[in-house]
Design a protein around this motif. Structure first.
Motif, PDB file in Angstrom:
ATOM      1  N   GLU A   4      27.929  42.577  30.727  1.00  0.00           N
ATOM      2  CA  GLU A   4      28.146  42.855  32.147  1.00  0.00           C
ATOM      3  C   GLU A   4      28.241  41.571  32.958  1.00  0.00           C
ATOM      4  OE1 GLU A   4      27.408  43.254  36.253  1.00  0.00           O
ATOM      5  OE2 GLU A   4      25.865  42.459  34.918  1.00  0.00           O
ATOM      6  N   ARG A   5      27.387  40.602  32.652  1.00  0.00           N
ATOM      7  CA  ARG A   5      27.421  39.329  33.381  1.00  0.00           C
ATOM      8  C   ARG A   5      28.655  38.512  33.042  1.00  0.00           C
ATOM      9  NH1 ARG A   5      26.094  38.299  37.976  1.00  0.00           N
ATOM     10  NH2 ARG A   5      26.672  40.480  38.034  1.00  0.00           N
ATOM     11  N   VAL A   6      29.097  38.577  31.806  1.00  0.00           N
ATOM     12  CA  VAL A   6      30.328  37.875  31.422  1.00  0.00           C
ATOM     13  C   VAL A   6      31.526  38.516  32.123  1.00  0.00           C
ATOM     14  CG1 VAL A   6      31.896  37.380  29.494  1.00  0.00           C
ATOM     15  CG2 VAL A   6      29.445  36.959  29.257  1.00  0.00           C
ATOM     16  N   ALA A   7      31.499  39.830  32.313  1.00  0.00           N
ATOM     17  CA  ALA A   7      32.562  40.487  33.073  1.00  0.00           C
ATOM     18  C   ALA A   7      32.585  39.964  34.505  1.00  0.00           C
ATOM     19  CB  ALA A   7      32.355  42.004  33.066  1.00  0.00           C
ATOM     20  N   ALA A   8      31.410  39.846  35.124  1.00  0.00           N
ATOM     21  CA  ALA A   8      31.336  39.293  36.482  1.00  0.00           C
ATOM     22  C   ALA A   8      31.829  37.846  36.503  1.00  0.00           C
ATOM     23  CB  ALA A   8      29.899  39.376  37.004  1.00  0.00           C
ATOM     24  N   ALA A   9      31.471  37.091  35.464  1.00  0.00           N
ATOM     25  CA  ALA A   9      31.922  35.699  35.383  1.00  0.00           C
ATOM     26  C   ALA A   9      33.438  35.624  35.233  1.00  0.00           C
ATOM     27  CB  ALA A   9      31.233  34.999  34.215  1.00  0.00           C
ATOM     28  N   ASN A  10      34.024  36.560  34.498  1.00  0.00           N
ATOM     29  CA  ASN A  10      35.483  36.556  34.354  1.00  0.00           C
ATOM     30  C   ASN A  10      36.176  36.912  35.666  1.00  0.00           C
ATOM     31  OD1 ASN A  10      36.497  35.683  31.799  1.00  0.00           O
ATOM     32  ND2 ASN A  10      35.535  37.466  30.841  1.00  0.00           N
ATOM     33  N   VAL A  11      35.582  37.800  36.453  1.00  0.00           N
ATOM     34  CA  VAL A  11      36.117  38.061  37.790  1.00  0.00           C
ATOM     35  C   VAL A  11      36.072  36.776  38.615  1.00  0.00           C
ATOM     36  CG1 VAL A  11      35.690  39.267  39.975  1.00  0.00           C
ATOM     37  CG2 VAL A  11      35.602  40.530  37.816  1.00  0.00           C
ATOM     38  N   ALA A  12      34.964  36.053  38.499  1.00  0.00           N
ATOM     39  CA  ALA A  12      34.827  34.786  39.225  1.00  0.00           C
ATOM     40  C   ALA A  12      35.889  33.779  38.778  1.00  0.00           C
ATOM     41  CB  ALA A  12      33.430  34.214  39.013  1.00  0.00           C
ATOM     42  N   ILE A  13      36.114  33.684  37.475  1.00  0.00           N
ATOM     43  CA  ILE A  13      37.117  32.751  36.951  1.00  0.00           C
ATOM     44  C   ILE A  13      38.514  33.136  37.431  1.00  0.00           C
ATOM     45  CG2 ILE A  13      38.259  31.958  34.835  1.00  0.00           C
ATOM     46  CD1 ILE A  13      35.513  32.187  33.458  1.00  0.00           C
ATOM     47  N   CYS A  14      38.812  34.433  37.414  1.00  0.00           N
ATOM     48  CA  CYS A  14      40.121  34.895  37.888  1.00  0.00           C
ATOM     49  C   CYS A  14      40.312  34.566  39.365  1.00  0.00           C
ATOM     50  CB  CYS A  14      40.265  36.394  37.669  1.00  0.00           C
ATOM     51  SG  CYS A  14      40.449  36.887  35.935  1.00  0.00           S
ATOM     52  N   ALA A  15      39.284  34.796  40.181  1.00  0.00           N
ATOM     53  CA  ALA A  15      39.377  34.491  41.605  1.00  0.00           C
ATOM     54  C   ALA A  15      39.496  32.988  41.837  1.00  0.00           C
ATOM     55  CB  ALA A  15      38.155  35.044  42.335  1.00  0.00           C
ATOM     56  N   GLU A  16      38.754  32.213  41.057  1.00  0.00           N
ATOM     57  CA  GLU A  16      38.832  30.753  41.169  1.00  0.00           C
ATOM     58  C   GLU A  16      40.238  30.261  40.803  1.00  0.00           C
ATOM     59  OE1 GLU A  16      36.457  26.781  39.527  1.00  0.00           O
ATOM     60  OE2 GLU A  16      36.001  28.767  38.722  1.00  0.00           O
ATOM     61  N   THR A  17      40.802  30.829  39.754  1.00  0.00           N
ATOM     62  CA  THR A  17      42.155  30.474  39.348  1.00  0.00           C
ATOM     63  C   THR A  17      43.158  30.843  40.428  1.00  0.00           C
ATOM     64  OG1 THR A  17      41.555  30.839  37.028  1.00  0.00           O
ATOM     65  CG2 THR A  17      43.892  30.751  37.539  1.00  0.00           C
ATOM     66  N   LEU A  18      42.956  32.008  41.049  1.00  0.00           N
ATOM     67  CA  LEU A  18      43.837  32.435  42.132  1.00  0.00           C
ATOM     68  C   LEU A  18      43.803  31.424  43.277  1.00  0.00           C
ATOM     69  CD1 LEU A  18      45.675  34.588  43.466  1.00  0.00           C
ATOM     70  CD2 LEU A  18      43.579  35.667  44.332  1.00  0.00           C
ATOM     71  N   GLY A  19      42.609  30.992  43.666  1.00  0.00           N
ATOM     72  CA  GLY A  19      42.485  29.995  44.729  1.00  0.00           C
ATOM     73  C   GLY A  19      43.167  28.687  44.367  1.00  0.00           C
ATOM     74  N   ALA A  20      43.008  28.256  43.115  1.00  0.00           N
ATOM     75  CA  ALA A  20      43.663  27.024  42.661  1.00  0.00           C
ATOM     76  C   ALA A  20      45.184  27.176  42.671  1.00  0.00           C
ATOM     77  CB  ALA A  20      43.174  26.662  41.260  1.00  0.00           C
ATOM     78  N   MET A  21      45.665  28.354  42.284  1.00  0.00           N
ATOM     79  CA  MET A  21      47.103  28.613  42.299  1.00  0.00           C
ATOM     80  C   MET A  21      47.648  28.600  43.728  1.00  0.00           C
ATOM     81  SD  MET A  21      46.991  31.563  39.353  1.00  0.00           S
ATOM     82  CE  MET A  21      48.428  32.426  39.938  1.00  0.00           C
ATOM     83  N   GLU A  22      46.858  29.105  44.679  1.00  0.00           N
ATOM     84  CA  GLU A  22      47.268  29.047  46.084  1.00  0.00           C
ATOM     85  C   GLU A  22      47.459  27.602  46.526  1.00  0.00           C
ATOM     86  OE1 GLU A  22      47.964  31.308  48.292  1.00  0.00           O
ATOM     87  OE2 GLU A  22      46.982  33.201  47.763  1.00  0.00           O
ATOM     88  N   THR A  23      46.530  26.738  46.135  1.00  0.00           N
ATOM     89  CA  THR A  23      46.653  25.327  46.487  1.00  0.00           C
ATOM     90  C   THR A  23      47.858  24.690  45.813  1.00  0.00           C
ATOM     91  OG1 THR A  23      44.272  25.070  46.852  1.00  0.00           O
ATOM     92  CG2 THR A  23      45.507  23.075  46.342  1.00  0.00           C
ATOM     93  N   ALA A  24      48.075  25.012  44.533  1.00  0.00           N
ATOM     94  CA  ALA A  24      49.211  24.438  43.805  1.00  0.00           C
ATOM     95  C   ALA A  24      50.541  24.838  44.444  1.00  0.00           C
ATOM     96  CB  ALA A  24      49.172  24.887  42.343  1.00  0.00           C
ATOM     97  N   THR A  25      50.689  26.114  44.796  1.00  0.00           N
ATOM     98  CA  THR A  25      51.946  26.553  45.407  1.00  0.00           C
ATOM     99  C   THR A  25      52.108  25.994  46.818  1.00  0.00           C
ATOM    100  OG1 THR A  25      50.860  28.632  46.079  1.00  0.00           O
ATOM    101  CG2 THR A  25      52.147  28.662  44.040  1.00  0.00           C
ATOM    102  N   HIS A  26      50.996  25.858  47.552  1.00  0.00           N
ATOM    103  CA  HIS A  26      51.064  25.270  48.898  1.00  0.00           C
ATOM    104  C   HIS A  26      51.510  23.815  48.826  1.00  0.00           C
ATOM    105  CE1 HIS A  26      50.013  24.284  53.020  1.00  0.00           C
ATOM    106  NE2 HIS A  26      49.278  23.279  52.573  1.00  0.00           N
TER     107      HIS A  26
END
Length: 377
Positions: free
Chosen positions: A234-256
């Motif tokens: 369950e905690r690894v699932a939460a961590a994967n959500v965190a990683i996905c959201a972190e990646t999304l934020g990084a992708m926003e910066t890369a495209t900007h």
């Protein structure tokens, strides 16, 4: 369906984005990356005071958030700024496991984590385990009122800075059994604990941890003996959500950064972004970004579901983010040219984090296979 943030989450996002924009500049991050610790104790303390860690825990646990969307909001902003401090390891994994399984005395450590006074590391992965959460060969043997731990843990992120390790060990069963796995709170300076530390490519530090007859009291066990696997998953699932959201934020910066560059870099007297081939590539990236954002929302929204629904949505999101992240990182670098490879330019660090995020807690192939298996179950 309304996907707008609640007022509280919007305030959290705004304050965190403003703080990181002012304080977490590229030169500051480069200094942190070059430091021996691989993190900034001052920024960690300031972000704790801002309530960032508290947002990752429920009210019952002493925080004020803890839901999937709270995790996503925090980590999207951390990813947008390329933050290397170990929020995932101390709060979501280590702190989350203590909050889920700990007794009253152990729960006191959660308060220290939220206040920024205690760092944790989740010592679970082993040299032969790859991404299989149930493969644990480290042993835990009873010796009177004590437990003796022996084994090796691989790529334990934040181990050197941690005051305590959350260590998984097998009390019964074979190497791949889900039953028989327990968790123990082990002081990082306990006798028999040795570490070989190293810097990570995308920032931060990790260590290979050896447990050689490490003796802890039976009271160091988190929860019931041999019953920790469900909480780990369950905690690894939460961590994967965190990683996905972190990646999304990084992708926003890369495209900007890429869009800005295409609008300012000129050839033949006009911005290169006006050239049809580059305009089409940029449009494709923005379309992929919208799909990626939808997958993060879906995974965060299903984090509190039953196991099959939770794990299926998390694996689907992790697979998509890995594929989309690689596309965004590669195309952003190619459209920039050589400047994108220089450490002084923001994109160099952001692209590393996007690519390496795919290899944390399961890559695209692992999660594709896992999604298929869950769908067939």
């Amino acid at each position: 369906m309304n996907f707008d943030l609640t007022e509280e989450r919007q305030m959290l996002q705004d304050s965190l984005r403003r703080f990181l924009r002012d304080r977490y500049t590229t030169p500051v991050r480069n200094e942190i990356l070059e430091s021996d610790s691989g993190m900034s104790a001052k920024i960690w303390e300031e972000l704790a005071e801002l309530g960032v860690i508290g947002a990752l825990f429920t009210e019952e646990q002493g925080g004020f958030g803890g839901a999937g969307f709270d995790i996503a909001v925090v980590f999207e902003e951390l990813g947008r700024a390329g933050v290397v401090e170990p929020f995932l390891d101390t709060a979501v994994l280590g702190g989350g496991l203590i909050a889920a399984l700990g007794n009253d005395d152990q729960q006191a450590h959660v308060e220290e984590v939220i206040g920024g006074a205690l760092h944790l590391a989740f010592a679970h992965g082993e040299p032969a385990s790859r991404y299989d959460l149930n493969r644990v060969e480290t042993t835990a043997k009873a010796d009177g009122d004590s437990i003796v731990l022996n084994g090796r843990k691989a790529v334990v992120v934040n181990a050197e800075a941690a005051g305590m390790l959350v260590v998984s060990a097998r009390e019964s069963g074979d190497a791949y059994d889900t039953d028989g796995i327990s968790l123990f709170l082990v002081p990082a300076d306990a006798k028999g604990v040795s570490m070989q530390g190293y810097a990570l490519l995308a920032g931060g530090r990790a260590a290979e941890v050896t447990l050689d007859d490490v003796t802890v009291p039976a009271s160091a066990r988190l929860g019931d003996a041999g019953k920790a696997f469900d909480a780990i998953e369950e905690r690894v699932a939460a961590a994967n959500v965190a990683i996905c959201a972190e990646t999304l934020g990084a992708m926003e910066t890369a495209t900007h950064l890429t869009r800005e560059y295409l609008g300012t870099r000129k050839q033949f007297g006009r911005p290169i972004g006006s050239f049809q081939a580059l305009a089409h590539r940029m449009s494709d990236l923005l379309i992929e970004m919208e799909q990626a954002r939808s997958s993060v929302i879906l995974a965060a929204g299903h984090l509190a579901d039953d196991r099959k629904s939770r794990e299926s949505n998390v694996s689907a999101a992790k697979n998509l983010m890995g594929r989309t992240g690689r596309l965004v990182a590669e195309d952003s670098i190619q459209m920039h040219g050589g400047i994108a490879m220089t450490q002084e330019y923001e994109l160099a660090h952001i692209a590393k984090r996007i690519v390496m995020a795919d290899h944390r807690l399961g890559d695209t192939d692992h999660h594709l296979e896992r999604f298929i298996a869950l769908s067939a179950a």
